[in-house]
Design a protein around this motif. Structure first.
Motif, PDB file in Angstrom:
ATOM      1  N   LYS A  26      14.518  -3.667 -69.462  1.00  0.00           N
ATOM      2  CA  LYS A  26      14.168  -3.480 -70.877  1.00  0.00           C
ATOM      3  C   LYS A  26      15.133  -4.261 -71.758  1.00  0.00           C
ATOM      4  CE  LYS A  26      13.855   0.130 -74.395  1.00  0.00           C
ATOM      5  NZ  LYS A  26      15.073  -0.078 -75.178  1.00  0.00           N
ATOM      6  N   ASP A  27      16.419  -4.153 -71.482  1.00  0.00           N
ATOM      7  CA  ASP A  27      17.413  -4.888 -72.261  1.00  0.00           C
ATOM      8  C   ASP A  27      17.188  -6.395 -72.172  1.00  0.00           C
ATOM      9  OD1 ASP A  27      18.592  -2.519 -73.042  1.00  0.00           O
ATOM     10  OD2 ASP A  27      20.231  -2.642 -71.587  1.00  0.00           O
ATOM     11  N   TYR A  60      14.370  -7.931 -71.532  1.00  0.00           N
ATOM     12  CA  TYR A  60      13.148  -8.257 -72.268  1.00  0.00           C
ATOM     13  C   TYR A  60      13.426  -8.317 -73.767  1.00  0.00           C
ATOM     14  CZ  TYR A  60       8.409  -8.305 -73.996  1.00  0.00           C
ATOM     15  OH  TYR A  60       7.268  -8.668 -74.644  1.00  0.00           O
ATOM     16  N   GLU A  61      14.182  -7.337 -74.261  1.00  0.00           N
ATOM     17  CA  GLU A  61      14.489  -7.299 -75.685  1.00  0.00           C
ATOM     18  C   GLU A  61      15.338  -8.501 -76.106  1.00  0.00           C
ATOM     19  OE1 GLU A  61      16.162  -3.416 -76.331  1.00  0.00           O
ATOM     20  OE2 GLU A  61      14.194  -2.473 -76.406  1.00  0.00           O
ATOM     21  N   LYS A  62      16.247  -8.927 -75.234  1.00  0.00           N
ATOM     22  CA  LYS A  62      17.055 -10.112 -75.543  1.00  0.00           C
ATOM     23  C   LYS A  62      16.198 -11.367 -75.552  1.00  0.00           C
ATOM     24  CE  LYS A  62      21.382  -8.277 -73.781  1.00  0.00           C
ATOM     25  NZ  LYS A  62      22.353  -8.280 -72.685  1.00  0.00           N
ATOM     26  N   ASN A  74      12.969 -11.417 -76.221  1.00  0.00           N
ATOM     27  CA  ASN A  74      11.902 -11.265 -77.211  1.00  0.00           C
ATOM     28  C   ASN A  74      12.396 -10.443 -78.407  1.00  0.00           C
ATOM     29  OD1 ASN A  74       9.426 -12.311 -75.587  1.00  0.00           O
ATOM     30  ND2 ASN A  74      10.501 -10.932 -74.211  1.00  0.00           N
ATOM     31  N   PRO A  75      13.370 -10.951 -79.133  1.00  0.00           N
ATOM     32  CA  PRO A  75      13.965 -10.144 -80.205  1.00  0.00           C
ATOM     33  C   PRO A  75      12.995  -9.774 -81.324  1.00  0.00           C
ATOM     34  CG  PRO A  75      14.755 -12.400 -80.321  1.00  0.00           C
ATOM     35  CD  PRO A  75      13.973 -12.269 -79.042  1.00  0.00           C
ATOM     36  N   LYS A 113       9.730  -9.149 -81.074  1.00  0.00           N
ATOM     37  CA  LYS A 113       8.913  -8.016 -80.626  1.00  0.00           C
ATOM     38  C   LYS A 113       9.744  -6.738 -80.556  1.00  0.00           C
ATOM     39  CE  LYS A 113       5.323 -10.370 -78.036  1.00  0.00           C
ATOM     40  NZ  LYS A 113       4.671 -10.552 -76.744  1.00  0.00           N
ATOM     41  N   ALA A 114      10.977  -6.853 -80.094  1.00  0.00           N
ATOM     42  CA  ALA A 114      11.844  -5.687 -79.988  1.00  0.00           C
ATOM     43  C   ALA A 114      12.090  -5.077 -81.368  1.00  0.00           C
ATOM     44  CB  ALA A 114      13.162  -6.059 -79.320  1.00  0.00           C
ATOM     45  N   THR A 115      12.338  -5.920 -82.350  1.00  0.00           N
ATOM     46  CA  THR A 115      12.538  -5.434 -83.719  1.00  0.00           C
ATOM     47  C   THR A 115      11.271  -4.769 -84.242  1.00  0.00           C
ATOM     48  OG1 THR A 115      14.176  -7.142 -84.179  1.00  0.00           O
ATOM     49  CG2 THR A 115      13.081  -6.133 -86.084  1.00  0.00           C
ATOM     50  N   TRP A 136       8.768  -3.357 -82.541  1.00  0.00           N
ATOM     51  CA  TRP A 136       8.517  -2.067 -81.878  1.00  0.00           C
ATOM     52  C   TRP A 136       9.499  -0.998 -82.333  1.00  0.00           C
ATOM     53  CZ3 TRP A 136       8.062  -4.997 -76.665  1.00  0.00           C
ATOM     54  CH2 TRP A 136       6.771  -5.499 -76.540  1.00  0.00           C
ATOM     55  N   ASN A 137      10.752  -1.400 -82.563  1.00  0.00           N
ATOM     56  CA  ASN A 137      11.754  -0.447 -83.008  1.00  0.00           C
ATOM     57  C   ASN A 137      11.408   0.099 -84.386  1.00  0.00           C
ATOM     58  OD1 ASN A 137      14.447   0.070 -84.593  1.00  0.00           O
ATOM     59  ND2 ASN A 137      14.897   0.378 -82.421  1.00  0.00           N
TER      60      ASN A 137
END
Length: 73
Positions: free
Chosen positions: A10-11, A13-15, A17-18, A20-22, A24-25
């Motif tokens: 997960k970490d 992926y978030e790194k 795809n920042p 998308k991570a932002t 979704w958050n």
């Protein structure tokens, strides 16, 4: 049970795809405000300020409707 490998994936992926991570958050935060989990501090705060919470939700609905209208034009 969450495994360390899942957290690492997960970490990573978030790194990678920042954006998308932002997205979704922020989406999760908005939903958490609308539908607070039972027994949380947020639920208590909402119950203590119910009139304000209802007013805020109504204002958010107006903002959402306005945003949808703008995007659909």
């Amino acid at each position: 049970m969450v495994y360390k490998s899942q957290i690492k994936a997960k970490d990573n992926y978030e790194k990678a795809n920042p954006s998308k991570a932002t997205y979704w958050n922020r989406k999760s935060n908005a939903r958490s405000f609308i539908f607070p989990k039972a027994g949380t501090k947020l639920e208590t705060a909402i119950n203590d300020n119910l009139d304000l919470y209802i007013k805020d939700l109504q204002e958010m609905k107006i903002d959402i409707d306005r945003r949808l209208k703008d995007l659909q034009q």
